[in-house]
Design a protein around this motif. Structure first.
Motif: not given
Lengths: 238, 238
Positions: A215-219
């Motif tokens: 659910n998180t925005r990852l590099r």
């Protein structure tokens, strides 16, 4: 088995004696201060482990007698990743080190539409993989392919399970759920600006399953590393 | 929702107007060249998202009108990690960045017998967490506690699921299998030289389950990051 481990690219399983190259000789004899009679291990990156005794602690051409050769169990099934490298060399190198530690077997630098980097010092990248292989006491060096253009790769690769991780709103399965254990897997990780809609469509047309990595925005490099952990995890799980 | 996101530690959900501090004002106005009338987002690190309009683009005291405040869903259940930091500041900082991106909620620097580092610039570590929170568009800043002595921590922590990852030969479950979804989890990651046998025994006596993170030998910061992925994964899985 805590003997020190070194890399010897050109050794063959049939060898009885072996001479270390100059750099490795220097490292073994001058830096680590090993002597004639000490036992060390060699890895050829192709799965063989060589138990050796130093018979001449020459600092330029250290001579070894090979006492035992073992074929180490291959990490199965093969996990592979196609990843668009970032502008930051340190982030790319960090990704390679971690992917090796976790146990990746094939890495394809991906030239997608928005890839920020398309020139690589392949020697430097290879040496990072070798260091991480030694550090994590592994015996199979992953394949690091030359950079491949996205469209070409997607049309040609026929790994059993193929996935594309992207951030566009769409019906996507969590990668950890989509993976089946015991089968080869190949996942594509896009650049910071993501794959283009056209690239995603092309991948889906060629049998790639769209997946999310959480659910998180990852590099990019984090996404690559998370994908490696999930591929390893599905095969570790009991 | 792709408005630029900034951190404002001291803003309150009841606020109608807010003045950015000097550093943030400079960043918003001088570096990113926002003007009066532009919309930006603020995060307080406690789960609130503030939609704001710039009403005075002063480069030292940028004034905002708060248009909307939303409480963002908390990542549940809480995942926590106790980790022995390495000598290398860059490896520790890398771990914090990745743990934040993946979604950790509590980090405890662990002072075990073989911990290589016991002095930290807590401000610097906190600022890395804040940057990674912004980068990954999250709204809950993890708790970074002061360093805690191993024995003390093990005796006091009473998280529902407690684990210790170690490398000594023993009956260990794969961490991904041992984790139960929907419950708070806390895992201890040792230093490069591992926990001592006495430390492991003490942890087991206090209800910690011994776990493995896979078949390869991982660096401390890699082990920490793999643990974060597995904790996130068990709750993402459908």
């Amino acid at each position: 088995m805590d003997l020190p481990l070194f890399y010897a690219k050109d050794i063959l399983p049939s060898a009885k004696i072996f001479t270390l190259d100059e750099d490795t000789s220097k490292h073994v004899i001058m830096v680590l201060r090993h002597h004639t009679g000490d036992a060390i291990l060699l890895a050829d990156g192709k799965g063989y482990r060589y138990r050796c005794i130093i018979t001449d602690d020459n600092r330029k051409r250290c001579l070894l007698k090979i006492e035992q050769v073992d074929k180490m169990p291959a990490p199965a099934p093969a996990c592979a990743i196609g990843i668009a490298f970032t502008k930051s060399a340190s982030r790319n190198e960090w990704f390679l080190e971690k992917a090796m530690e976790i146990g990746i077997q094939r890495i394809v630098p991906l030239l997608s539409k928005r890839t920020e980097k398309d020139k690589f010092k392949m020697d430097r990248l290879e040496s990072i993989l070798i260091s991480a292989m030694m550090q994590s006491q592994q015996f199979y060096l992953p394949t690091l392919s030359e950079p491949v253009v996205f469209d070409q790769l997607v049309k040609q690769d026929n790994t059993a399970q193929r996935f594309i991780a992207h951030c566009l709103p769409a019906q996507k399965t969590y990668f950890g759920d989509a993976l089946q254990p015991g089968k080869e897997a190949f996942i594509l990780i896009g650049p910071e600006g993501d794959f283009t809609p056209e690239e995603i469509t092309l991948a889906l047309e060629h049998g790639y399953q769209p997946v999310s990595l959480g659910n998180t925005r990852l590099r990019t490099e984090t996404a690559g590393m998370v994908a490696c952990v999930l591929m390893q995890s599905v095969n570790e799980a009991g």
